[in-house]
Design an enzyme around this catalytic site. Structure first.
Site, PDB file in Angstrom:
ATOM      1  N   ASP A   9       0.918  -1.120   0.041  1.00  0.00           N
ATOM      2  CA  ASP A   9       0.087   0.026   0.018  1.00  0.00           C
ATOM      3  C   ASP A   9       0.949   1.412  -0.019  1.00  0.00           C
ATOM      4  OD1 ASP A   9      -1.892   2.086   0.227  1.00  0.00           O
ATOM      5  OD2 ASP A   9      -2.714   1.394   1.933  1.00  0.00           O
ATOM      6  N   ASP A 105      -3.136   2.418  -6.078  1.00  0.00           N
ATOM      7  CA  ASP A 105      -1.987   2.589  -4.891  1.00  0.00           C
ATOM      8  C   ASP A 105      -1.953   1.169  -4.213  1.00  0.00           C
ATOM      9  OD1 ASP A 105      -4.372   2.844  -3.808  1.00  0.00           O
ATOM     10  OD2 ASP A 105      -3.887   4.308  -2.270  1.00  0.00           O
ATOM     11  N   GLU A 106      -2.542   0.440  -4.528  1.00  0.00           N
ATOM     12  CA  GLU A 106      -2.600  -1.040  -3.625  1.00  0.00           C
ATOM     13  C   GLU A 106      -2.413  -2.277  -4.814  1.00  0.00           C
ATOM     14  OE1 GLU A 106      -5.252  -1.556  -0.332  1.00  0.00           O
ATOM     15  OE2 GLU A 106      -5.942   0.520  -0.673  1.00  0.00           O
TER      16      GLU A 106
END
Length: 410
Positions: A9, A105-106
């Site tokens: 993350d 973003d992950e």
């Protein structure tokens, strides 16, 4: 062989990238989102300094400025974030071919069978992202995707947490049940009403009781809380079909009339229709989501006679659903509308009433509006009715919408 799953993350992703490119704001409270000149919109993300002022993701900008008058707000730059997301992915590809994104973003990585341990790979990725890209990540290492995600959230920023079969009860069980993936506000509220407050409480609750309250989702809650998730990490080359196109928004003020709802929903419908046309889609099913100030929410859907990418038809279906299903027990705080059930083979027959001809003309008009907005900006042309309530209508979800995670079960 026991699986080794990582969840990576990127910390405060949008804000971190902005601060990387703007050294002059690195030591200031920074938020990404909305329009800083009109103070319209919501916070998409904020940096660590802004977090100290109690700012939250999804909070309206006007409210954020009350808490932090010196807040620096920058508009989102999705092409830049997408570039950094791809750069992160290139790093991940050095360790596995099984990489499943969960938003920009992950990502989950399955590193089962690698010569290095999960913790060694996690530490290497953490150091490389920091050195090569200038941003930080938090990483969870576990034996399934759910606990790996829980691990990346457990300690931030720039940290690694291992949740294994030997320690998951010590780490996961004391955490609030809302920390578990897919346990949202409504589910949390219902769990609390039955005295279930932690992941441990949830894990130790009889699955038959959970099933009686949540239906088949009760089984999922029980499995996830006990670390029994067996969903695989998808291969990096696996392509998922687009199932729907939609937009939603938290409104700048409470909606109190059908006209207010129509104003906001028209903006959303125009954005959805434009995105459908960009991708060459037409859909048969319109779905709305509504949340009021009491945090009660519902979704309803309607099947259309013919597939559409025309905003006025999407709006008409959405407002019909709203008027049929909402009785104004409370004011409205959030609205969403989407189109699904795509049909690529439908051919509309011309009739004596000129229905097909009229729809063809409307579609041409909207394509023309698309062209004008691409050339001269979104606000170069607007409907006159939108000018009556600029406070509600002055936003552009087509360009400013948040990029949401891909559905876990899709």
């Amino acid at each position: 062989m026991e699986r080794t799953i990582l969840h990576v993350d990127c910390n405060k992703f949008y804000a971190s990238v902005e601060c990387l490119y703007r050294p002059e704001i690195r030591d200031k409270p920074v938020a990404v989102g909305g329009n800083p000149e009109t103070r319209h919109g919501i916070i998409l993300t904020k940096n660590e300094i802004a977090s100290k002022y109690g700012l939250t993701v999804g909070e309206p900008l006007w409210k954020a400025y009350q808490k932090c008058p010196d807040l620096v707000v920058v508009p989102p730059n999705y092409p830049l974030y997408l570039r950094f997301s791809k750069l992160c992915r290139k790093v991940y590809e050095d360790y596995s071919d099984y990489i499943e994104p969960f938003g920009l973003d992950e990502s989950w990585l399955d590193v089962t069978g690698c010569m290095q341990s999960g913790m060694e790979i996690a530490e290497e990725i953490r150091r490389r992202i920091k050195f090569e890209l200038g941003i930080t990540v938090s990483i969870g290492v576990s034996f399934n995707k759910i606990f790996a995600k829980l691990g990346s959230d457990y300690k931030k920023p720039d940290a690694i947490t291992r949740i294994g079969k030997d320690n998951y009860k010590d780490i996961a069980f004391p955490l609030p049940c809302s920390d578990l993936l897919f346990v949202g506000r409504s589910t949390t509220k219902k769990l609390h009403s039955y005295g279930i407050y932690t992941i441990g409480d949830l894990a130790n609750t009889d699955v038959r009781f959970l099933r009686s309250v949540f239906g088949k989702n009760g089984d999922t809650l029980h499995r996830f809380s006990n670390g029994l998730d067996d969903m695989p990490v998808r291969h990096k080359d696996e392509i998922r079909d687009v199932k729907s196109v939609g937009n939603s928004t938290t409104t700048p003020c409470d909606l109190v009339t059908d006209e207010d709802v129509s104003t906001v929903m028209r903006v959303l419908a125009e954005s959805v229709a434009e995105r459908l046309r960009e991708q060459g889609f037409k859909g048969r099913t319109v779905t709305i989501s509504v949340r009021d100030t009491n945090l009660s929410s519902f979704t309803r859907q309607k099947k259309l006679a013919v597939p559409t990418n025309i905003s006025t038809e999407i709006l008409a279906a959405g407002m019909e659903l709203f008027r049929t299903n909402y009785r104004w027990g409370a004011n409205i705080r959030s609205l969403g509308i989407s189109v699904s059930d795509f049909d690529f083979e439908y051919f509309e027959q011309y009739d004596l009433l000129g229905t097909a001809l009229h729809r063809e003309k409307m579609e041409k008009i909207e394509y023309t509006v698309d062209t004008l907005r691409r050339r001269f900006g979104h606000y170069c042309i607007q409907r006159a009715c939108q000018l009556k309530s600029k406070k509600l209508a002055d936003f552009n979800p087509h360009d400013e919408h948040i990029i949401h995670p891909i559905g876990y079960f899709s």
